[in-house]
Design a protein around this motif. Structure first.
Motif, PDB file in Angstrom:
ATOM      1  N   VAL A   1       0.840  -1.207   0.000  1.00 57.02           N
ATOM      2  CA  VAL A   1       0.000   0.000   0.000  1.00 57.02           C
ATOM      3  C   VAL A   1       0.872   1.252   0.000  1.00 57.02           C
ATOM      4  O   VAL A   1       0.620   2.203  -0.739  1.00 57.02           O
ATOM      5  N   ALA A   2       1.929   1.247   0.804  1.00 52.49           N
ATOM      6  CA  ALA A   2       2.789   2.426   0.897  1.00 52.49           C
ATOM      7  C   ALA A   2       3.502   2.702  -0.424  1.00 52.49           C
ATOM      8  O   ALA A   2       3.522   3.840  -0.894  1.00 52.49           O
ATOM      9  N   PHE A   3       4.083   1.685  -1.035  1.00 54.90           N
ATOM     10  CA  PHE A   3       4.903   1.906  -2.229  1.00 54.90           C
ATOM     11  C   PHE A   3       4.095   2.021  -3.511  1.00 54.90           C
ATOM     12  O   PHE A   3       4.512   2.726  -4.433  1.00 54.90           O
ATOM     13  N   PHE A   4       2.947   1.360  -3.601  1.00 56.39           N
ATOM     14  CA  PHE A   4       2.214   1.353  -4.864  1.00 56.39           C
ATOM     15  C   PHE A   4       0.967   2.220  -4.858  1.00 56.39           C
ATOM     16  O   PHE A   4       0.399   2.475  -5.920  1.00 56.39           O
ATOM     17  N   LEU A   5       0.529   2.690  -3.717  1.00 55.01           N
ATOM     18  CA  LEU A   5      -0.650   3.555  -3.675  1.00 55.01           C
ATOM     19  C   LEU A   5      -0.327   4.934  -3.118  1.00 55.01           C
ATOM     20  O   LEU A   5      -0.670   5.948  -3.718  1.00 55.01           O
ATOM     21  N   VAL A   6       0.341   5.000  -1.978  1.00 55.40           N
ATOM     22  CA  VAL A   6       0.585   6.285  -1.315  1.00 55.40           C
ATOM     23  C   VAL A   6       1.686   7.066  -2.028  1.00 55.40           C
ATOM     24  O   VAL A   6       1.500   8.245  -2.350  1.00 55.40           O
ATOM     25  N   LEU A   7       2.841   6.461  -2.278  1.00 53.00           N
ATOM     26  CA  LEU A   7       3.950   7.184  -2.894  1.00 53.00           C
ATOM     27  C   LEU A   7       3.636   7.693  -4.296  1.00 53.00           C
ATOM     28  O   LEU A   7       3.968   8.834  -4.610  1.00 53.00           O
ATOM     29  N   PRO A   8       2.988   6.907  -5.162  1.00 50.03           N
ATOM     30  CA  PRO A   8       2.624   7.482  -6.472  1.00 50.03           C
ATOM     31  C   PRO A   8       1.642   8.650  -6.346  1.00 50.03           C
ATOM     32  O   PRO A   8       1.748   9.615  -7.094  1.00 50.03           O
ATOM     33  N   ALA A   9       0.729   8.585  -5.392  1.00 50.06           N
ATOM     34  CA  ALA A   9      -0.197   9.699  -5.207  1.00 50.06           C
ATOM     35  C   ALA A   9       0.553  10.939  -4.738  1.00 50.06           C
ATOM     36  O   ALA A   9       0.303  12.053  -5.217  1.00 50.06           O
ATOM     37  N   LEU A  10       1.515  10.771  -3.826  1.00 53.26           N
ATOM     38  CA  LEU A  10       2.314  11.907  -3.372  1.00 53.26           C
ATOM     39  C   LEU A  10       3.170  12.459  -4.509  1.00 53.26           C
ATOM     40  O   LEU A  10       3.322  13.678  -4.632  1.00 53.26           O
ATOM     41  N   ALA A  11       3.719  11.596  -5.335  1.00 50.96           N
ATOM     42  CA  ALA A  11       4.523  12.049  -6.472  1.00 50.96           C
ATOM     43  C   ALA A  11       3.652  12.834  -7.452  1.00 50.96           C
ATOM     44  O   ALA A  11       4.079  13.865  -7.978  1.00 50.96           O
ATOM     45  N   LEU A  12       2.431  12.359  -7.686  1.00 48.43           N
ATOM     46  CA  LEU A  12       1.524  13.071  -8.585  1.00 48.43           C
ATOM     47  C   LEU A  12       1.197  14.453  -8.035  1.00 48.43           C
ATOM     48  O   LEU A  12       1.242  15.448  -8.766  1.00 48.43           O
ATOM     49  N   ILE A  13       0.910  14.532  -6.744  1.00 43.21           N
ATOM     50  CA  ILE A  13       0.612  15.822  -6.115  1.00 43.21           C
ATOM     51  C   ILE A  13       1.822  16.739  -6.220  1.00 43.21           C
ATOM     52  O   ILE A  13       1.695  17.927  -6.549  1.00 43.21           O
ATOM     53  N   PHE A  14       3.019  16.215  -5.965  1.00 44.13           N
ATOM     54  CA  PHE A  14       4.249  17.006  -6.044  1.00 44.13           C
ATOM     55  C   PHE A  14       4.452  17.543  -7.456  1.00 44.13           C
ATOM     56  O   PHE A  14       4.756  18.725  -7.645  1.00 44.13           O
ATOM     57  N   HIS A  15       4.250  16.694  -8.471  1.00 46.96           N
ATOM     58  CA  HIS A  15       4.413  17.134  -9.853  1.00 46.96           C
ATOM     59  C   HIS A  15       3.366  18.188 -10.224  1.00 46.96           C
ATOM     60  O   HIS A  15       3.676  19.142 -10.952  1.00 46.96           O
ATOM     61  N   LEU A  16       2.152  18.032  -9.757  1.00 49.40           N
ATOM     62  CA  LEU A  16       1.121  19.033 -10.040  1.00 49.40           C
ATOM     63  C   LEU A  16       1.464  20.374  -9.404  1.00 49.40           C
ATOM     64  O   LEU A  16       1.290  21.422 -10.036  1.00 49.40           O
ATOM     65  N   VAL A  17       1.947  20.359  -8.164  1.00 57.10           N
ATOM     66  CA  VAL A  17       2.311  21.612  -7.485  1.00 57.10           C
ATOM     67  C   VAL A  17       3.459  22.293  -8.229  1.00 57.10           C
ATOM     68  O   VAL A  17       3.415  23.516  -8.458  1.00 57.10           O
ATOM     69  N   ILE A  18       4.470  21.534  -8.631  1.00 56.12           N
ATOM     70  CA  ILE A  18       5.596  22.111  -9.373  1.00 56.12           C
ATOM     71  C   ILE A  18       5.111  22.663 -10.714  1.00 56.12           C
ATOM     72  O   ILE A  18       5.499  23.766 -11.128  1.00 56.12           O
ATOM     73  N   GLY A  19       4.279  21.934 -11.403  1.00 56.58           N
ATOM     74  CA  GLY A  19       3.746  22.406 -12.690  1.00 56.58           C
ATOM     75  C   GLY A  19       2.934  23.685 -12.544  1.00 56.58           C
ATOM     76  O   GLY A  19       3.083  24.617 -13.346  1.00 56.58           O
TER      77      GLY A  19
END
Length: 65
Positions: free
Chosen positions: A21-39
């Motif tokens: 759950v941590a590596f395949f659900l939470v971390l990709p969601a955090l990465a997506l949020i991080f990329h959206l904020v940077i964009g």
């Protein structure tokens, strides 16, 4: 069913599920949020720079009569 919960491998299974759950659900969601904020920050800076550019270009234009 309760005897399966007391088995030593039940703890291993629980740890594996938590890691999954941590590596395949939470971390990709955090990465997506991080990329959206940077964009969004890049877009905001570009709009701000364009606004300043237009403001200065308008001030430097000679007055027409």
């Amino acid at each position: 069913m309760k005897h399966l919960l007391r088995h030593p491998l039940a703890a291993v299974l629980l740890a594996l599920v938590v890691l999954f759950v941590a590596f395949f659900l939470v971390l990709p969601a955090l990465a997506l949020i991080f990329h959206l904020v940077i964009g969004l920050a890049i877009i905001w800076v570009l709009f701000s720079l364009f606004k300043v550019y237009r403001h200065h270009r308008h001030q430097e234009a000679p007055a027409r009569h």
